[in-house]
Design an enzyme around this catalytic site. Structure first.
Site, PDB file in Angstrom:
ATOM      1  N   SER A 206       0.838  -1.199   0.000  1.00 60.93           N
ATOM      2  CA  SER A 206       0.000   0.000   0.000  1.00 60.93           C
ATOM      3  C   SER A 206       0.874   1.251   0.000  1.00 60.93           C
ATOM      4  CB  SER A 206      -0.957  -0.059   1.195  1.00 60.93           C
ATOM      5  OG  SER A 206      -1.977   0.891   1.097  1.00 60.93           O
TER       6      SER A 206
ATOM      7  N   ASP B 226      -9.410  -5.330  -5.607  1.00 58.15           N
ATOM      8  CA  ASP B 226      -8.976  -4.375  -4.579  1.00 58.15           C
ATOM      9  C   ASP B 226      -9.689  -3.051  -4.835  1.00 58.15           C
ATOM     10  OD1 ASP B 226      -7.698  -2.625  -2.875  1.00 58.15           O
ATOM     11  OD2 ASP B 226      -5.668  -3.131  -3.529  1.00 58.15           O
TER      12      ASP B 226
ATOM     13  N   HIS C 285      -7.737  -5.422   0.141  1.00 63.77           N
ATOM     14  CA  HIS C 285      -6.482  -4.688   0.007  1.00 63.77           C
ATOM     15  C   HIS C 285      -5.324  -5.372   0.720  1.00 63.77           C
ATOM     16  CE1 HIS C 285      -4.331  -1.058  -1.073  1.00 63.77           C
ATOM     17  NE2 HIS C 285      -4.041  -0.761   0.183  1.00 63.77           N
TER      18      HIS C 285
END
Length: 301
Positions: free
Chosen positions: A97, A218, A250
């Site tokens: 991320s 996602d 995610h």
């Protein structure tokens, strides 16, 4: 100013020549790597740490406003400082991320530290730019509404957001616990950095080969973003490949850990075959010590 990374630890099993640095994403801790750590640590040295936003309290370190002190560049500087401190060179960096873009910036600043970047569920820009033809996945109004919801009632926002982000009921409680451990003011400051930021230009100067790993469903970083990243990096001359994980949410390292571990094995095997070397050819020394159907999701909840 206090460092933003804490609880650093090294896992050394055997005499692995390659060091893997695992950097977690927003809202979670290094525990988010637990399911793939045994596979990686079996033949590699592993460096893990926590970004300090999990345990930070707004105003505890200096007089700077929490919402102003967080930048991708400053996270990158802390990553570089940690790797220098642990004498890590030529590492495989796995950034989840927000940490993916931190790794890209750090690699541009210090190429000697990195042999390969694995960018897991990355996004350089979450907001669509219609005039540029860029699709980030969210409209500007949706992001600001989400930030408003966080500011108004952080706990309620977490309880609505996490089920979409988790991708599996089995990991919801783990992720929710980590999110709720953040100070709401600090959490909002980091979220503003992430969701309002635009780090697309960083993709043009990554000097290290990369593997983009993208979850199929996602909602935060849809596959179209991964495709954009791959195209832009390739155009800039970066060696880049992309792997799709057939999972929702995610956090594929939690819900599809075997698949993510297999991808990392594929990245690491060539490095093991040729040995790990730093920029001048010397052996590296490391100190030991969600909507699945793709429908719209209300990010305000």
């Amino acid at each position: 100013m206090r460092r933003w990374c804490t609880n650093a630890r090294e896992v050394v099993v055997g005499e692995g020549a390659v060091t893997v640095v695992l950097a977690h994403g927003y809202g979670v801790t290094q525990a988010s790597w637990d399911k793939i750590l045994p596979s990686i640590a079996h033949v590699n040295k592993v460096l893990l740490f926590d970004w300090d936003f999990i345990n930070s309290v707004a105003g505890a370190d200096d007089g700077e406003e929490a919402e102003a002190r967080y930048t991708f560049g400053r996270f990158a500087d802390d990553l570089i400082a940690l790797m220098d401190e642990r004498e890590v060179r030529g590492a495989v960096f796995v950034g989840h991320s927000m940490s993916a873009m931190v790794g890209c910036i750090a690699a541009a600043r210090r190429p000697d530290l990195f042999a390969h970047l694995v960018l897991l569920c990355a996004s350089p820009r979450y907001i669509d730019s219609e005039d540029e033809g860029y699709v980030g996945g969210f409209e500007d109004a949706s992001i600001h509404a989400m930030l408003g919801a966080m500011e108004s009632n952080f706990q309620a926002w977490v309880k609505g957001f996490v089920p979409n982000a988790a991708g599996s009921v089995a990991v919801e409680e783990h992720i929710k616990h980590s999110f709720l451990a953040m100070d709401p003011v600090v959490a909002l400051g980091v979220a503003r950095m992430i969701f309002l930021g635009d780090e697309r230009e960083a993709l043009d100067v990554v000097p290290t080969s990369c593997t983009i790993v993208q979850a199929r469903h996602d909602f935060a970083a849809p596959p179209v973003v991964a495709e954009y990243m791959q195209g832009r990096m390739a155009s800039a001359g970066t060696g880049v490949t992309m792997e799709i994980v057939e999972s929702a949410g995610h956090f594929p390292q939690l819900v599809a850990s075997a698949r993510v571990a297999d991808i990392l094995d594929g990245v690491l095997l060539p490095l093991h075959n040729k040995g790990a070397y730093d920029a001048v050819g010397a052996p590296v020394h490391v100190a030991s010590d969600v909507e699945v159907d793709g429908g719209a999701i209300d990010v305000m909840t």
